[in-house]
Write a protein that holds these residues in place. Structure first.
Motif, PDB file in Angstrom:
ATOM      1  N   LEU A 251       0.829  -1.189   0.000  1.00 32.56           N
ATOM      2  CA  LEU A 251       0.000   0.000   0.000  1.00 32.56           C
ATOM      3  C   LEU A 251       0.871   1.248   0.000  1.00 32.56           C
ATOM      4  N   PRO A 252       0.334   2.393  -0.491  1.00 32.12           N
ATOM      5  CA  PRO A 252       1.104   3.628  -0.415  1.00 32.12           C
ATOM      6  C   PRO A 252       1.542   3.921   1.015  1.00 32.12           C
ATOM      7  N   VAL A 253       2.696   4.562   1.145  1.00 28.18           N
ATOM      8  CA  VAL A 253       3.262   4.859   2.451  1.00 28.18           C
ATOM      9  C   VAL A 253       2.304   5.724   3.253  1.00 28.18           C
ATOM     10  N   GLN A 254       2.060   5.380   4.510  1.00 29.13           N
ATOM     11  CA  GLN A 254       1.207   6.181   5.374  1.00 29.13           C
ATOM     12  C   GLN A 254       2.044   7.230   6.106  1.00 29.13           C
TER      13      GLN A 254
ATOM     14  N   PRO B  78       3.652   9.229   8.982  1.00 30.74           N
ATOM     15  CA  PRO B  78       3.971   8.963  10.378  1.00 30.74           C
ATOM     16  C   PRO B  78       3.355  10.018  11.280  1.00 30.74           C
ATOM     17  N   ALA B  79       3.250   9.723  12.532  1.00 30.07           N
ATOM     18  CA  ALA B  79       2.608  10.643  13.474  1.00 30.07           C
ATOM     19  C   ALA B  79       3.337  11.977  13.557  1.00 30.07           C
ATOM     20  N   SER B  80       4.631  11.976  13.271  1.00 27.61           N
ATOM     21  CA  SER B  80       5.428  13.194  13.416  1.00 27.61           C
ATOM     22  C   SER B  80       5.225  14.186  12.282  1.00 27.61           C
ATOM     23  N   GLY B  81       4.569  13.770  11.175  1.00 28.19           N
ATOM     24  CA  GLY B  81       4.373  14.702  10.069  1.00 28.19           C
ATOM     25  C   GLY B  81       4.269  13.975   8.743  1.00 28.19           C
ATOM     26  N   LEU B  82       4.181  14.745   7.679  1.00 29.90           N
ATOM     27  CA  LEU B  82       4.013  14.177   6.348  1.00 29.90           C
ATOM     28  C   LEU B  82       5.346  13.702   5.782  1.00 29.90           C
ATOM     29  N   PRO B  83       5.365  12.511   5.145  1.00 27.66           N
ATOM     30  CA  PRO B  83       6.624  12.032   4.578  1.00 27.66           C
ATOM     31  C   PRO B  83       6.930  12.635   3.214  1.00 27.66           C
ATOM     32  N   TRP B  84       5.919  13.196   2.516  1.00 26.90           N
ATOM     33  CA  TRP B  84       6.173  13.711   1.176  1.00 26.90           C
ATOM     34  C   TRP B  84       6.749  15.117   1.234  1.00 26.90           C
ATOM     35  N   GLU B  85       7.839  15.300   0.528  1.00 23.18           N
ATOM     36  CA  GLU B  85       8.426  16.623   0.359  1.00 23.18           C
ATOM     37  C   GLU B  85       8.704  16.807  -1.118  1.00 23.18           C
ATOM     38  N   PRO B  86       8.261  17.927  -1.734  1.00 27.70           N
ATOM     39  CA  PRO B  86       8.395  18.071  -3.184  1.00 27.70           C
ATOM     40  C   PRO B  86       9.833  18.219  -3.631  1.00 27.70           C
ATOM     41  N   ARG B  87      10.159  17.562  -4.717  1.00 27.55           N
ATOM     42  CA  ARG B  87      11.460  17.749  -5.344  1.00 27.55           C
ATOM     43  C   ARG B  87      11.506  19.148  -5.967  1.00 27.55           C
ATOM     44  N   PRO B  88      12.682  19.675  -6.269  1.00 28.97           N
ATOM     45  CA  PRO B  88      12.769  20.988  -6.917  1.00 28.97           C
ATOM     46  C   PRO B  88      12.010  20.997  -8.242  1.00 28.97           C
ATOM     47  N   GLN B  89      11.500  22.160  -8.607  1.00 27.45           N
ATOM     48  CA  GLN B  89      10.707  22.293  -9.822  1.00 27.45           C
ATOM     49  C   GLN B  89      11.505  21.857 -11.043  1.00 27.45           C
ATOM     50  N   GLY B  90      10.886  21.024 -11.872  1.00 22.68           N
ATOM     51  CA  GLY B  90      11.512  20.572 -13.110  1.00 22.68           C
ATOM     52  C   GLY B  90      10.461  20.364 -14.175  1.00 22.68           C
TER      53      GLY B  90
ATOM     54  N   ASP C  67      -2.654  -2.659  -8.587  1.00 25.13           N
ATOM     55  CA  ASP C  67      -1.309  -2.955  -8.086  1.00 25.13           C
ATOM     56  C   ASP C  67      -0.286  -1.928  -8.567  1.00 25.13           C
ATOM     57  N   ALA C  68      -0.282  -1.629  -9.872  1.00 26.62           N
ATOM     58  CA  ALA C  68       0.691  -0.662 -10.393  1.00 26.62           C
ATOM     59  C   ALA C  68       0.430   0.735  -9.843  1.00 26.62           C
ATOM     60  N   THR C  69      -0.841   1.091  -9.660  1.00 29.12           N
ATOM     61  CA  THR C  69      -1.145   2.394  -9.072  1.00 29.12           C
ATOM     62  C   THR C  69      -0.572   2.498  -7.667  1.00 29.12           C
ATOM     63  N   ASN C  70      -0.669   1.419  -6.895  1.00 27.38           N
ATOM     64  CA  ASN C  70      -0.052   1.402  -5.565  1.00 27.38           C
ATOM     65  C   ASN C  70       1.443   1.671  -5.649  1.00 27.38           C
ATOM     66  N   ARG C  71       2.107   0.991  -6.571  1.00 17.63           N
ATOM     67  CA  ARG C  71       3.558   1.172  -6.706  1.00 17.63           C
ATOM     68  C   ARG C  71       3.897   2.613  -7.081  1.00 17.63           C
ATOM     69  N   ILE C  72       3.151   3.146  -8.023  1.00 22.65           N
ATOM     70  CA  ILE C  72       3.420   4.514  -8.485  1.00 22.65           C
ATOM     71  C   ILE C  72       3.247   5.516  -7.347  1.00 22.65           C
ATOM     72  N   LEU C  73       2.169   5.404  -6.595  1.00 20.51           N
ATOM     73  CA  LEU C  73       1.915   6.352  -5.513  1.00 20.51           C
ATOM     74  C   LEU C  73       2.965   6.235  -4.411  1.00 20.51           C
ATOM     75  N   ALA C  74       3.323   4.998  -4.066  1.00 18.23           N
ATOM     76  CA  ALA C  74       4.329   4.817  -3.012  1.00 18.23           C
ATOM     77  C   ALA C  74       5.668   5.406  -3.421  1.00 18.23           C
TER      78      ALA C  74
END
Length: 262
Positions: A3-6, A8-20, A103-110
């Protein structure tokens, strides 16, 4: 399946890469990709991924591989600023829908969460809410549906697309990953709208006035899809869902953008 990464309690795991300007497109050998690649390649570097050969010079890099090649998929996503998931397993029935839409959508999102993809655009379908149309055909209801209404699939394909939409919403809610869902209407690479109306394709629509009006309502041109994609790439909201057709001025499909509120 993973499943896509959940978050954590401490905050969001996603951080945007620099604009490209690099877009990974799955299903890059398909007709939808062929209708949009020319315009997109004027402003973006296109990376194509498909199980079939990709014969399209608009792509600066292509890969013929299945989406279950996790190492390759993860590497390509790690190098991409945006992901456009056009691939579908519909041609292979239930197993194909599970493999690609789920299944592939899960991989892509994670992988997108892990590597800071700036936005993932998921190609859903009007069939995720297609039961409204069936009721309309049967003389019950007026066919009107808003993007904020609960999904009402009209078959296995629509149900798989609804599952895809739910995965995108979960990934966005749990991590902050920007996700856009486009319920794509009817597109053809080598056929005009009138030619499609006059053809024997989509026989379940019949051959009278309803068929003509329905296809006019669902028709989507490559130009209009490109315009929508550019809107999505630059949108501020973390989650967006919309019907994608070239006829926003019709009643049945509300073309407002649902951004996840009540």
């Amino acid at each position: 399946m993973d499943l896509p990464v959940q978050a954590p309690a401490s905050g969001l795991p996603w951080e945007p890469r620099p604009q490209g300007k690099r877009i990974l497109i799955t299903g890059a050998a398909g007709s939808v990709a062929s209708l949009i690649s020319g315009q997109l390649s004027e402003s973006y570097e296109l990376i194509g991924l498909d199980a079939a050969p990709i014969e399209n010079d608009d792509f600066v890099e292509t890969h013929q591989a299945d989406l279950n090649d996790e190492a390759l998929l993860t590497r390509l996503i790690s190098e991409a600023d945006y992901v456009l998931h056009l691939a579908t397993g519909a041609a292979d029935g239930k197993d194909g829908l599970y493999a690609i839409e789920i299944d592939a959508t899960n991989r892509i999102l994670a992988a997108a969460i892990q590597h800071g993809t700036r936005r993932v655009v998921l190609a859903s379908s009007n069939h995720a809410a297609g039961w409204h149309e069936r009721e309309h055909l049967a003389g019950r209801g007026d066919g009107h549906v808003k993007p904020s209404d609960p999904p009402r699939p009209d078959g296995m394909y629509g149900a798989a697309k609804a599952y895809m939409e739910a995965l995108g919403r979960f990934a966005s809610d749990s991590s902050g990953l920007p996700v856009s869902v486009l319920r794509i209407g009817t597109m053809r690479a080598n056929m005009s709208l009138q030619e499609l109306i006059d053809s024997d394709e989509l026989a379940y629509l019949g051959f009278g006035e309803f068929r003509e009006q329905r296809l006019k309502r669902t028709w989507l041109t490559g130009d209009d899809l490109v315009a929508m994609l550019l809107d999505e790439f630059n949108a501020p909201e973390p989650y967006r869902l919309r019907f994608a057709t070239s006829t926003p001025e019709q009643y049945e499909w509300d073309h407002s953008v649902y951004t996840g509120g009540s």
